[in-house]
Motif scaffolding. Sequence first.
Motif, PDB file in Angstrom:
ATOM      1  N   ILE A  88      12.569   7.016  -3.267  1.00  0.00           N
ATOM      2  CA  ILE A  88      11.907   6.230  -4.307  1.00  0.00           C
ATOM      3  C   ILE A  88      12.427   6.682  -5.669  1.00  0.00           C
ATOM      4  CG2 ILE A  88       9.681   5.373  -5.090  1.00  0.00           C
ATOM      5  CD1 ILE A  88       8.904   7.448  -2.495  1.00  0.00           C
ATOM      6  N   PRO A  89      13.464   6.056  -6.219  1.00  0.00           N
ATOM      7  CA  PRO A  89      13.980   6.459  -7.529  1.00  0.00           C
ATOM      8  C   PRO A  89      12.933   6.254  -8.626  1.00  0.00           C
ATOM      9  CG  PRO A  89      15.537   5.034  -6.374  1.00  0.00           C
ATOM     10  CD  PRO A  89      14.249   4.963  -5.629  1.00  0.00           C
ATOM     11  N   ASP A  90      13.079   7.005  -9.714  1.00  0.00           N
ATOM     12  CA  ASP A  90      12.120   6.904 -10.809  1.00  0.00           C
ATOM     13  C   ASP A  90      12.329   5.647 -11.650  1.00  0.00           C
ATOM     14  OD1 ASP A  90      10.710   9.413 -10.414  1.00  0.00           O
ATOM     15  OD2 ASP A  90      12.618  10.357 -10.937  1.00  0.00           O
ATOM     16  N   PHE A  91      13.593   5.290 -11.914  1.00  0.00           N
ATOM     17  CA  PHE A  91      13.897   4.147 -12.786  1.00  0.00           C
ATOM     18  C   PHE A  91      15.116   3.386 -12.272  1.00  0.00           C
ATOM     19  CE2 PHE A  91      11.995   7.289 -15.725  1.00  0.00           C
ATOM     20  CZ  PHE A  91      10.957   6.530 -16.244  1.00  0.00           C
ATOM     21  N   ARG A  92      15.251   2.143 -12.734  1.00  0.00           N
ATOM     22  CA  ARG A  92      16.481   1.372 -12.586  1.00  0.00           C
ATOM     23  C   ARG A  92      16.952   1.001 -13.987  1.00  0.00           C
ATOM     24  NH1 ARG A  92      15.022  -2.408  -9.380  1.00  0.00           N
ATOM     25  NH2 ARG A  92      16.158  -1.853  -7.500  1.00  0.00           N
ATOM     26  N   LEU A  93      18.235   1.151 -14.245  1.00  0.00           N
ATOM     27  CA  LEU A  93      18.854   0.773 -15.511  1.00  0.00           C
ATOM     28  C   LEU A  93      19.755  -0.419 -15.258  1.00  0.00           C
ATOM     29  CD1 LEU A  93      19.541   4.458 -16.259  1.00  0.00           C
ATOM     30  CD2 LEU A  93      18.308   3.035 -17.898  1.00  0.00           C
ATOM     31  N   VAL A  94      19.489  -1.526 -15.945  1.00  0.00           N
ATOM     32  CA  VAL A  94      20.176  -2.793 -15.671  1.00  0.00           C
ATOM     33  C   VAL A  94      20.921  -3.269 -16.911  1.00  0.00           C
ATOM     34  CG1 VAL A  94      19.900  -5.160 -14.865  1.00  0.00           C
ATOM     35  CG2 VAL A  94      18.355  -3.391 -14.028  1.00  0.00           C
ATOM     36  N   HIS A  95      22.210  -3.636 -16.725  1.00  0.00           N
ATOM     37  CA  HIS A  95      23.041  -4.174 -17.805  1.00  0.00           C
ATOM     38  C   HIS A  95      23.018  -5.699 -17.735  1.00  0.00           C
ATOM     39  CE1 HIS A  95      26.716  -4.966 -20.174  1.00  0.00           C
ATOM     40  NE2 HIS A  95      26.398  -3.829 -20.781  1.00  0.00           N
ATOM     41  N   PRO A  96      23.171  -6.398 -18.863  1.00  0.00           N
ATOM     42  CA  PRO A  96      23.181  -7.862 -18.846  1.00  0.00           C
ATOM     43  C   PRO A  96      24.224  -8.470 -17.919  1.00  0.00           C
ATOM     44  CG  PRO A  96      22.921  -7.085 -21.093  1.00  0.00           C
ATOM     45  CD  PRO A  96      23.190  -5.881 -20.244  1.00  0.00           C
ATOM     46  N   ASP A  97      25.319  -7.734 -17.649  1.00  0.00           N
ATOM     47  CA  ASP A  97      26.359  -8.287 -16.770  1.00  0.00           C
ATOM     48  C   ASP A  97      26.006  -8.140 -15.283  1.00  0.00           C
ATOM     49  OD1 ASP A  97      26.794  -5.643 -16.098  1.00  0.00           O
ATOM     50  OD2 ASP A  97      28.761  -5.489 -17.033  1.00  0.00           O
ATOM     51  N   GLY A  98      24.824  -7.571 -14.992  1.00  0.00           N
ATOM     52  CA  GLY A  98      24.365  -7.478 -13.613  1.00  0.00           C
ATOM     53  C   GLY A  98      24.495  -6.102 -12.990  1.00  0.00           C
ATOM     54  N   ARG A  99      25.292  -5.239 -13.592  1.00  0.00           N
ATOM     55  CA  ARG A  99      25.423  -3.897 -13.031  1.00  0.00           C
ATOM     56  C   ARG A  99      24.139  -3.084 -13.235  1.00  0.00           C
ATOM     57  NH1 ARG A  99      31.287  -2.234 -15.286  1.00  0.00           N
ATOM     58  NH2 ARG A  99      30.735  -3.843 -16.801  1.00  0.00           N
ATOM     59  N   ASP A 100      23.849  -2.220 -12.295  1.00  0.00           N
ATOM     60  CA  ASP A 100      22.639  -1.422 -12.423  1.00  0.00           C
ATOM     61  C   ASP A 100      22.852  -0.024 -11.841  1.00  0.00           C
ATOM     62  OD1 ASP A 100      22.757  -2.160  -9.735  1.00  0.00           O
ATOM     63  OD2 ASP A 100      20.576  -2.161  -9.531  1.00  0.00           O
ATOM     64  N   GLU A 146       0.825  -1.203   0.000  1.00  0.00           N
ATOM     65  CA  GLU A 146       0.000   0.000   0.000  1.00  0.00           C
ATOM     66  C   GLU A 146       0.861   1.255   0.000  1.00  0.00           C
ATOM     67  OE1 GLU A 146      -2.674  -0.236   3.282  1.00  0.00           O
ATOM     68  OE2 GLU A 146      -3.837  -1.890   2.431  1.00  0.00           O
ATOM     69  N   TYR A 147       1.959   1.213   0.759  1.00  0.00           N
ATOM     70  CA  TYR A 147       2.878   2.356   0.752  1.00  0.00           C
ATOM     71  C   TYR A 147       3.456   2.572  -0.648  1.00  0.00           C
ATOM     72  CZ  TYR A 147       2.940   2.158   5.889  1.00  0.00           C
ATOM     73  OH  TYR A 147       2.594   2.168   7.213  1.00  0.00           O
ATOM     74  N   LYS A 148       3.879   1.490  -1.247  1.00  0.00           N
ATOM     75  CA  LYS A 148       4.514   1.593  -2.558  1.00  0.00           C
ATOM     76  C   LYS A 148       3.556   2.175  -3.593  1.00  0.00           C
ATOM     77  CE  LYS A 148       7.383  -1.060  -5.750  1.00  0.00           C
ATOM     78  NZ  LYS A 148       8.003  -2.364  -6.047  1.00  0.00           N
ATOM     79  N   LEU A 149       2.278   1.727  -3.549  1.00  0.00           N
ATOM     80  CA  LEU A 149       1.285   2.250  -4.472  1.00  0.00           C
ATOM     81  C   LEU A 149       1.077   3.740  -4.247  1.00  0.00           C
ATOM     82  CD1 LEU A 149      -0.873   1.723  -6.654  1.00  0.00           C
ATOM     83  CD2 LEU A 149      -2.483   1.236  -4.812  1.00  0.00           C
ATOM     84  N   LEU A 150       0.997   4.157  -2.985  1.00  0.00           N
ATOM     85  CA  LEU A 150       0.823   5.571  -2.672  1.00  0.00           C
ATOM     86  C   LEU A 150       2.004   6.394  -3.156  1.00  0.00           C
ATOM     87  CD1 LEU A 150      -0.635   7.915  -1.281  1.00  0.00           C
ATOM     88  CD2 LEU A 150       0.464   7.233   0.866  1.00  0.00           C
ATOM     89  N   PHE A 151       3.222   5.906  -2.939  1.00  0.00           N
ATOM     90  CA  PHE A 151       4.407   6.642  -3.360  1.00  0.00           C
ATOM     91  C   PHE A 151       4.471   6.763  -4.882  1.00  0.00           C
ATOM     92  CE2 PHE A 151       6.589   4.996   0.717  1.00  0.00           C
ATOM     93  CZ  PHE A 151       5.968   5.994   1.448  1.00  0.00           C
ATOM     94  N   ARG A 152       4.009   5.740  -5.584  1.00  0.00           N
ATOM     95  CA  ARG A 152       3.987   5.802  -7.046  1.00  0.00           C
ATOM     96  C   ARG A 152       3.043   6.906  -7.515  1.00  0.00           C
ATOM     97  NH1 ARG A 152       2.736  -0.247  -8.579  1.00  0.00           N
ATOM     98  NH2 ARG A 152       1.819   0.790 -10.385  1.00  0.00           N
ATOM     99  N   TYR A 153       1.900   7.046  -6.845  1.00  0.00           N
ATOM    100  CA  TYR A 153       0.975   8.118  -7.210  1.00  0.00           C
ATOM    101  C   TYR A 153       1.568   9.488  -6.878  1.00  0.00           C
ATOM    102  CZ  TYR A 153      -3.183   5.460  -8.560  1.00  0.00           C
ATOM    103  OH  TYR A 153      -4.078   4.682  -9.233  1.00  0.00           O
ATOM    104  N   LEU A 154       2.277   9.588  -5.765  1.00  0.00           N
ATOM    105  CA  LEU A 154       2.906  10.855  -5.412  1.00  0.00           C
ATOM    106  C   LEU A 154       3.892  11.282  -6.491  1.00  0.00           C
ATOM    107  CD1 LEU A 154       3.591  10.297  -1.596  1.00  0.00           C
ATOM    108  CD2 LEU A 154       1.851  11.775  -2.616  1.00  0.00           C
ATOM    109  N   LYS A 155       4.612  10.313  -7.045  1.00  0.00           N
ATOM    110  CA  LYS A 155       5.570  10.620  -8.101  1.00  0.00           C
ATOM    111  C   LYS A 155       4.849  10.945  -9.398  1.00  0.00           C
ATOM    112  CE  LYS A 155       9.571   8.745  -8.290  1.00  0.00           C
ATOM    113  NZ  LYS A 155      10.348   9.811  -7.646  1.00  0.00           N
ATOM    114  N   LEU A 156       3.729  10.256  -9.664  1.00  0.00           N
ATOM    115  CA  LEU A 156       2.954  10.527 -10.869  1.00  0.00           C
ATOM    116  C   LEU A 156       2.534  11.983 -10.931  1.00  0.00           C
ATOM    117  CD1 LEU A 156       1.072   9.861 -13.312  1.00  0.00           C
ATOM    118  CD2 LEU A 156      -0.662   9.247 -11.633  1.00  0.00           C
TER     119      LEU A 156
END
Length: 410
Positions: A322-334, A188-198
């Motif tokens: 709460i970051p907006d995005f995660r960027l992930v490389h195939p080698d595992g780095r993000d 529920e917290y996560k959903l609320l935080f997503r709306y706050l960012k929206l």
Amino acid sequence: MLPSDLLIYRYSGESIVPKHLPLNSTAIALASEQIDCFQDSLGNTQGQLDQKLLELEGDSPNYRVKRGLAHLLKNHFSTFEIVSPLEPEDLRKRVFSRSAESVPIPQNRPHLLENLASLLSEELKREVLPSEIERGLYADLKENRILVSFEPPEPETLIHRYNLSQIQGVFYRATYIVINAHRNDPGEYKLLFRYLKLFQLMTYIEGDADTGFTITIDGPTSLFKASTRYGLSLAKMIPALLHVSKWSLKTKLQSRDSYTGGIKTSYFNLDDHCGLTTHYSRGKTYDSMLEESFAKRWEKLKTEWKLEREVDLIPLPGSVMIPDFRLVHPDGRDFLLEIVGYWRPEYLQKKFYQVRNADVNNLILAVSERLNLEKAGVNFNDTPAKVIWFKDKLNPKAVLSLLEENLSNK
């Protein structure tokens, strides 16, 4: 939501009490009357619908309630379209051009438009009837748009929407909002935080999922320049809060006193026992327009880096990020990407305090060049995050370049 002139409230001391329609036979009959009026007006113009609604008002003392219900039906359950054989602007140019050729102007003026429509119909090889030309000439005016579809809600649904809209209108004049949420499911917290960012609200979050969070949100009257758009965004957050099980809210309001001309301060409280019903979805992923634009442009890049929107909360000392995005490389780095677009000195100071205290070394900050960082007293000398500047839109290529530079340095 409702415009300010349709909000109904009273004062109890310094507290504001919005209008609430009970789910009784009188309110249900009132809502049903409005819904029936819209159903009966399918295929008619908005002007004809407005005339019917005006007749329904009569001299009723509830005219503002009726207008509020009609406003919600018109803006959330109805579809109006321009119905014309040609673009009205093009049609007017053709008719006026024909009119200029009709010199001298016939004395029988009432039939002038009819004659011009007939001539234009012949010019279009009778593919368009003269009557269609007459109707389409000013079809783009608001009152001439046609009600082409209407999805009738249940009367109870309309009443719930009305009561929620009255509450939302309170926050147009908010200085700040403080929300205390505790002992809730982490989802529920996560959903609320997503709306706050929206809704791109300037938010300070303290606490953790175990003990609960205190969420402080700047209101539109606290900004350097009062923003109607920001006030609407703040009001849109309230239906999202109703997805949380246990919470309480308090807010300080400022408005112009109609008698003295000075600033009047009032207060409003709300909690999870308010009886309001939300119409927001639980499961849909939401993004701001800036984030959505970035995500769509990222998809067009030829890169191995995958962009993820679902990002877990990052705990901070006494708070959360709460970051907006995660960027992930195939080698595992993000890498984590946070976009900083709004500004107010105290907000920026708090934001960069969070960054300095975040236990992460893979954070990228995308910062708007429109932010007045000097006024906010913010500098990047002691900020561990990697920084990218942007103006109106965040360029995915700039982010990708930074990622590839990091890979080459490893």
